[in-house]
Design a protein around this motif. Structure first.
Motif, PDB file in Angstrom:
ATOM      1  N   GLU A 142       2.236  -4.507   3.567  1.00  0.00           N
ATOM      2  CA  GLU A 142       1.297  -5.482   3.121  1.00  0.00           C
ATOM      3  C   GLU A 142       0.916  -6.336   4.171  1.00  0.00           C
ATOM      4  O   GLU A 142       0.961  -6.035   5.171  1.00  0.00           O
ATOM      5  CB  GLU A 142       2.214  -6.285   1.865  1.00  0.00           C
ATOM      6  CG  GLU A 142       3.567  -6.611   2.401  1.00  0.00           C
ATOM      7  CD  GLU A 142       3.449  -8.133   2.750  1.00  0.00           C
ATOM      8  OE1 GLU A 142       2.512  -8.832   2.374  1.00  0.00           O
ATOM      9  OE2 GLU A 142       4.456  -8.413   3.509  1.00  0.00           O
ATOM     10  N   ASP A 170      -0.998   3.239  -3.754  1.00  0.00           N
ATOM     11  CA  ASP A 170      -1.019   1.889  -3.575  1.00  0.00           C
ATOM     12  C   ASP A 170      -0.870   1.129  -4.761  1.00  0.00           C
ATOM     13  O   ASP A 170      -1.028   1.410  -5.912  1.00  0.00           O
ATOM     14  CB  ASP A 170      -2.617   1.423  -3.363  1.00  0.00           C
ATOM     15  CG  ASP A 170      -3.249   1.846  -1.960  1.00  0.00           C
ATOM     16  OD1 ASP A 170      -2.348   2.168  -0.951  1.00  0.00           O
ATOM     17  OD2 ASP A 170      -4.367   2.139  -1.981  1.00  0.00           O
ATOM     18  N   LEU A 175      -2.869  -4.120  -5.092  1.00  0.00           N
ATOM     19  CA  LEU A 175      -3.714  -3.815  -3.834  1.00  0.00           C
ATOM     20  C   LEU A 175      -4.906  -3.475  -4.234  1.00  0.00           C
ATOM     21  O   LEU A 175      -6.198  -3.674  -3.585  1.00  0.00           O
ATOM     22  CB  LEU A 175      -2.828  -3.396  -2.844  1.00  0.00           C
ATOM     23  CG  LEU A 175      -3.595  -2.804  -1.611  1.00  0.00           C
ATOM     24  CD1 LEU A 175      -3.901  -4.296  -0.804  1.00  0.00           C
ATOM     25  CD2 LEU A 175      -2.847  -1.751  -0.813  1.00  0.00           C
ATOM     26  N   THR A 176      -4.894  -2.214  -5.083  1.00  0.00           N
ATOM     27  CA  THR A 176      -6.157  -1.567  -5.447  1.00  0.00           C
ATOM     28  C   THR A 176      -7.431  -2.731  -5.985  1.00  0.00           C
ATOM     29  O   THR A 176      -8.696  -2.504  -5.406  1.00  0.00           O
ATOM     30  CB  THR A 176      -5.793  -0.533  -6.306  1.00  0.00           C
ATOM     31  OG1 THR A 176      -4.846   0.309  -5.951  1.00  0.00           O
ATOM     32  CG2 THR A 176      -7.008   0.395  -6.921  1.00  0.00           C
ATOM     33  N   ASP A 216       0.715  -1.250  -0.037  1.00  0.00           N
ATOM     34  CA  ASP A 216       0.030   0.024  -0.012  1.00  0.00           C
ATOM     35  C   ASP A 216       0.852   1.327   0.055  1.00  0.00           C
ATOM     36  O   ASP A 216       2.170   1.415   0.070  1.00  0.00           O
ATOM     37  CB  ASP A 216      -1.278   0.033   1.090  1.00  0.00           C
ATOM     38  CG  ASP A 216      -0.482   0.136   2.525  1.00  0.00           C
ATOM     39  OD1 ASP A 216       0.670   0.527   2.580  1.00  0.00           O
ATOM     40  OD2 ASP A 216      -1.170  -0.149   3.482  1.00  0.00           O
ATOM     41  N   ARG A 217       0.244   2.575   0.017  1.00  0.00           N
ATOM     42  CA  ARG A 217       0.847   3.558  -0.198  1.00  0.00           C
ATOM     43  C   ARG A 217       2.030   4.044   1.167  1.00  0.00           C
ATOM     44  O   ARG A 217       2.767   4.715   0.773  1.00  0.00           O
ATOM     45  CB  ARG A 217      -0.241   4.782  -0.450  1.00  0.00           C
ATOM     46  CG  ARG A 217      -0.788   5.192   1.069  1.00  0.00           C
ATOM     47  CD  ARG A 217      -2.163   5.981   0.462  1.00  0.00           C
ATOM     48  NE  ARG A 217      -3.065   5.179  -0.207  1.00  0.00           N
ATOM     49  CZ  ARG A 217      -4.089   5.938  -0.777  1.00  0.00           C
ATOM     50  NH1 ARG A 217      -4.395   6.872  -0.534  1.00  0.00           N
ATOM     51  NH2 ARG A 217      -5.039   5.121  -1.468  1.00  0.00           N
TER      52      ARG A 217
END
Length: 316
Positions: A73, A99, A103-104, A68-69
């Motif tokens: 994880e 992200d 993941l998105t 993620d951003r």
């Protein structure tokens, strides 16, 4: 097979399909906006210093996996990218971190098995395109971590003023993996090298795979791996004329510091440093391995300050 091998070589097993960038649907950044979703694959956070002057923008490109951003994880929570962005903000540097598209898509319950390494390059390029005419920013830099280092190199164009390679490999990913296996399970490395060659040459998925290598180069991940291991970071770096900062950590257990030296050899004029006591998730650790392992799961573990100094000096 040692469990540590799979921690080092963890690859995304669930991927998503490519979605081309559309200028028509792109959201325009506004002064008070921190949540910036460029498109359905690129969703992130923009931090800008409170100033009327133009500032440099650093786009942070994440490591491999469903990261993620903030740099986390499913198995980790280091908050490395969040800490990096917050720290650079106090130094007058804007950041955009997003992200990973894997993941998105998982969040949106639309996973697919069609993602290729080139999709990450597309995302990085589209991020640059999105901000290139934003008058708040004087320059744009790409800071790639781990896998993101190679993505940054391949996303460089005339709108990028420099790249920052953080803990990036200096050779193709198949060679990196073979070397890691050789250190942990001698003998299997030769099988791995032979398997990679078969996969490279085959137009169809290779199904005859050693059990211990299945998670790394099994049929499900072969399309992605083939698209990744075609690139040699050192070769790509030779073609970049923009300024380059190369850093790695002396305590990096995932990407050895010798990889950074390979990059430096390819770009002799680059700014280069092996940061003492920095590990793969950008934290300052000592010789206690148990204590160092906490840096992967403790979001308050301190970020390495020398890394901040180097990035700030390079960007400003």
């Amino acid at each position: 097979m040692k469990k540590s091998l799979f921690l080092l070589l963890l690859l995304p097993l669930v991927t998503i399909a490519q979605d081309a960038f559309s200028k028509k649907n792109a959201q325009k950044p506004t002064e008070d906006l921190t949540e910036v979703n460029i498109n359905k694959n690129i969703q992130g956070t923009l931090l800008t210093p409170d100033t009327y002057e133009k500032v440099p923008l650093v786009i942070i490109i994440g490591d491999q996996g469903a990261v993620d951003r903030n740099g986390n994880e499913r198995r980790t929570k280091s908050n490395a990218y969040l800490q990096l962005a917050d720290s650079l903000l106090t130094r007058g540097i804007a950041t955009y971190r997003y992200d990973k598209r894997i993941l998105t898509q998982i969040k949106n319950r639309k996973p697919s098995d069609k993602t290729l390494f080139s999709d990450f390059i597309i995302d990085a390029k589209e991020s640059v395109y999105f901000f290139k005419n934003d008058r708040r920013f004087s320059k744009i830099y790409l800071a790639g971590h781990g896998q993101g280092s190679l993505v940054a190199m391949l996303a460089v164009d005339k709108n990028v003023d420099g790249i920052i390679s953080i803990n990036g490999a200096g050779q193709s990913i198949d060679n990196v993996i073979v070397q890691q296996i050789a250190q942990q399970q001698p003998g299997l490395d030769k099988v791995a090298a032979e398997t990679f060659e078969r996969v490279k040459k085959s137009e169809k998925p290779v199904v005859d795979i050693e059990r211990d290598l299945y998670v790394i180069i099994g049929p499900q991940v072969q399309p992605f791996m083939k698209s990744w291991m075609q690139y040699d970071p050192a070769t790509e770096l030779k073609n970049i004329s923009a300024p380059v900062l190369i850093v790695n950590g002396s305590k990096n257990r995932q990407v050895d510091a010798t990889e950074a030296q390979l990059l430096k050899d390819a770009a002799p004029t680059a700014t280069f440093e092996i940061i003492e006591n920095m590990n793969h998730v950008l934290k300052t650790v000592g010789n206690d391995e148990i204590e160092a392992s906490k840096s992967y799961i403790n979001p308050n573990f301190p970020l390495n300050q020398r890394l901040l100094e180097l990035i700030t000096a390079f960007v400003k």
